[in-house]
Design a protein around this motif. Structure first.
Motif, mmCIF file in Angstrom:
data_model
loop_
_atom_site.group_PDB
_atom_site.id
_atom_site.type_symbol
_atom_site.label_atom_id
_atom_site.label_comp_id
_atom_site.label_asym_id
_atom_site.label_seq_id
_atom_site.Cartn_x
_atom_site.Cartn_y
_atom_site.Cartn_z
ATOM 1 N N ASN A 62 42.138 43.905 74.953
ATOM 2 C CA ASN A 62 42.337 43.173 73.700
ATOM 3 C C ASN A 62 41.250 43.616 72.715
ATOM 4 O O ASN A 62 40.323 44.353 73.078
ATOM 5 N N ALA A 63 41.361 43.181 71.477
ATOM 6 C CA ALA A 63 40.441 43.640 70.426
ATOM 7 C C ALA A 63 38.985 43.328 70.772
ATOM 8 O O ALA A 63 38.103 44.177 70.593
ATOM 9 N N ARG A 64 38.726 42.117 71.275
ATOM 10 C CA ARG A 64 37.344 41.755 71.594
ATOM 11 C C ARG A 64 36.774 42.633 72.697
ATOM 12 O O ARG A 64 35.642 43.123 72.607
ATOM 13 N N ASP A 65 37.541 42.863 73.757
ATOM 14 C CA ASP A 65 37.056 43.670 74.867
ATOM 15 C C ASP A 65 36.923 45.146 74.488
ATOM 16 O O ASP A 65 36.001 45.832 74.933
ATOM 17 N N ARG A 66 37.834 45.637 73.643
ATOM 18 C CA ARG A 66 37.716 47.032 73.185
ATOM 19 C C ARG A 66 36.458 47.187 72.324
ATOM 20 O O ARG A 66 35.654 48.102 72.535
ATOM 21 N N ALA A 67 36.266 46.280 71.381
ATOM 22 C CA ALA A 67 35.067 46.339 70.544
ATOM 23 C C ALA A 67 33.810 46.174 71.402
ATOM 24 O O ALA A 67 32.812 46.881 71.208
ATOM 25 N N GLY A 68 33.870 45.243 72.359
ATOM 26 C CA GLY A 68 32.733 45.035 73.248
ATOM 27 C C GLY A 68 32.415 46.264 74.069
ATOM 28 O O GLY A 68 31.240 46.572 74.323
ATOM 29 N N THR A 69 33.424 46.987 74.483
ATOM 30 C CA THR A 69 33.199 48.207 75.261
ATOM 31 C C THR A 69 32.575 49.287 74.387
ATOM 32 O O THR A 69 31.689 50.032 74.838
ATOM 33 N N TYR A 70 32.976 49.373 73.124
ATOM 34 C CA TYR A 70 32.289 50.282 72.199
ATOM 35 C C TYR A 70 30.818 49.883 72.046
ATOM 36 O O TYR A 70 29.922 50.732 72.065
ATOM 37 N N VAL A 71 30.564 48.592 71.904
ATOM 38 C CA VAL A 71 29.184 48.124 71.784
ATOM 39 C C VAL A 71 28.397 48.496 73.035
ATOM 40 O O VAL A 71 27.278 49.022 72.955
ATOM 41 N N ASN A 72 28.971 48.238 74.198
ATOM 42 C CA ASN A 72 28.250 48.499 75.443
ATOM 43 C C ASN A 72 27.989 49.986 75.648
ATOM 44 O O ASN A 72 26.902 50.377 76.081
ATOM 45 N N ARG A 73 28.965 50.838 75.298
ATOM 46 C CA ARG A 73 28.717 52.281 75.385
ATOM 47 C C ARG A 73 27.642 52.689 74.386
ATOM 48 O O ARG A 73 26.761 53.505 74.693
ATOM 49 N N GLY A 74 27.684 52.085 73.206
ATOM 50 C CA GLY A 74 26.650 52.371 72.212
ATOM 51 C C GLY A 74 25.265 51.991 72.703
ATOM 52 O O GLY A 74 24.284 52.691 72.440
ATOM 53 N N ILE A 75 25.164 50.894 73.430
ATOM 54 C CA ILE A 75 23.877 50.465 73.980
ATOM 55 C C ILE A 75 23.357 51.496 74.980
ATOM 56 O O ILE A 75 22.165 51.841 74.974
ATOM 57 N N LEU A 76 24.249 52.003 75.845
ATOM 58 C CA LEU A 76 23.826 53.035 76.796
ATOM 59 C C LEU A 76 23.288 54.249 76.049
ATOM 60 O O LEU A 76 22.267 54.836 76.432
ATOM 61 N N ARG A 77 23.945 54.620 74.976
ATOM 62 C CA ARG A 77 23.503 55.760 74.166
ATOM 63 C C ARG A 77 22.205 55.439 73.425
ATOM 64 O O ARG A 77 21.328 56.299 73.287
ATOM 65 N N LEU A 78 22.100 54.225 72.959
ATOM 66 C CA LEU A 78 20.899 53.798 72.246
ATOM 67 C C LEU A 78 19.676 53.874 73.159
ATOM 68 O O LEU A 78 18.603 54.297 72.726
ATOM 69 N N ARG A 79 19.847 53.504 74.401
ATOM 70 C CA ARG A 79 18.733 53.567 75.356
ATOM 71 C C ARG A 79 18.231 54.996 75.557
ATOM 72 O O ARG A 79 17.083 55.201 75.907
ATOM 73 N N ARG A 80 19.114 55.956 75.363
ATOM 74 C CA ARG A 80 18.715 57.362 75.476
ATOM 75 C C ARG A 80 18.291 57.921 74.116
ATOM 76 O O ARG A 80 18.064 59.118 73.984
ATOM 77 N N GLN A 81 18.205 57.060 73.134
ATOM 78 C CA GLN A 81 17.825 57.394 71.772
ATOM 79 C C GLN A 81 18.786 58.388 71.122
ATOM 80 O O GLN A 81 18.402 59.179 70.274
ATOM 81 N N ASP A 82 20.043 58.317 71.514
ATOM 82 C CA ASP A 82 21.098 59.088 70.871
ATOM 83 C C ASP A 82 21.657 58.208 69.743
ATOM 84 O O ASP A 82 22.727 57.616 69.858
#
Length: 185
Positions: A62-82
């Motif tokens: 659903n929209a919330r889970d899709r957006a949340g998954t983008y956020v969570n992937r972004g967090i993984l990338r953010l931790r690597r300073q990407d």
């Protein structure tokens, strides 16, 4: 009424590695949930990012889970300073669900990591306005943005707010220890 002057004893090291990120809980099993658990657990390995990507590409979300998954992937990338890739994920989350505060808070954190403090402040204010599951993290990040903009007084009050909202969290307490507050004559 006394006014306060707030001084920072030492300029803060504005490192995203110490910044706070607000993940999004995704429930229901599958790759999206695995992605959420990785983000919540502080992971950053590429294998977890791959789970997030597969969830986005293959799972019916659903929209919330899709957006949340983008956020969570972004967090993984953010931790690597990407920061560039992380920002793209947060932008996608905003497109999918424009009222998801965590997308703005994390995009603000990515801006701080790039020393774009004014951009970060705009996103953090929007995230706080929309509401987030962990508001202490939003106030902490906003304090970092204020420090980057040399608004020490506002940074001090946001660190205080982060402590008020999450009294057991040591990061804002450590930042507050650098400040000296005295009454203005």
């Amino acid at each position: 009424m006394k006014r306060l002057i707030v001084y920072a004893a030492v300029a803060a090291a504005l490192m995203v590695g110490t910044g706070a990120r607000a993940s999004v809980t995704v429930i229901g099993g599958g790759l999206a949930e695995a992605c959420a658990k990785a983000a919540l657990a502080g992971r950053s390995e590429f294998r977890f990012e791959a789970s997030c990507t597969e969830a986005i590409d293959q799972e019916q979300l659903n929209a919330r889970d899709r957006a949340g998954t983008y956020v969570n992937r972004g967090i993984l990338r953010l931790r690597r300073q990407d920061f560039v890739a992380a920002t793209k994920d947060f932008n996608q989350a905003v497109k999918v669900k424009p009222d998801l505060g965590e997308a703005y808070v994390n995009r603000g954190a990515a801006s701080i990591g790039q020393h774009r403090y004014a951009d970060g402040l705009t996103d953090l204010n929007k995230g706080i306005q929309l509401g987030v599951e962990e508001p202490a993290k939003a106030y902490y990040n906003r304090a970092l943005a204020y420090e980057g903009l040399d608004d020490i007084k506002s940074a001090y009050f946001d660190y205080q707010k982060a402590v008020e909202l999450s009294p057991d969290w040591s990061a804002p307490k450590q930042e507050l220890a650098r400040f000296h507050v005295e009454p203005k004559n």
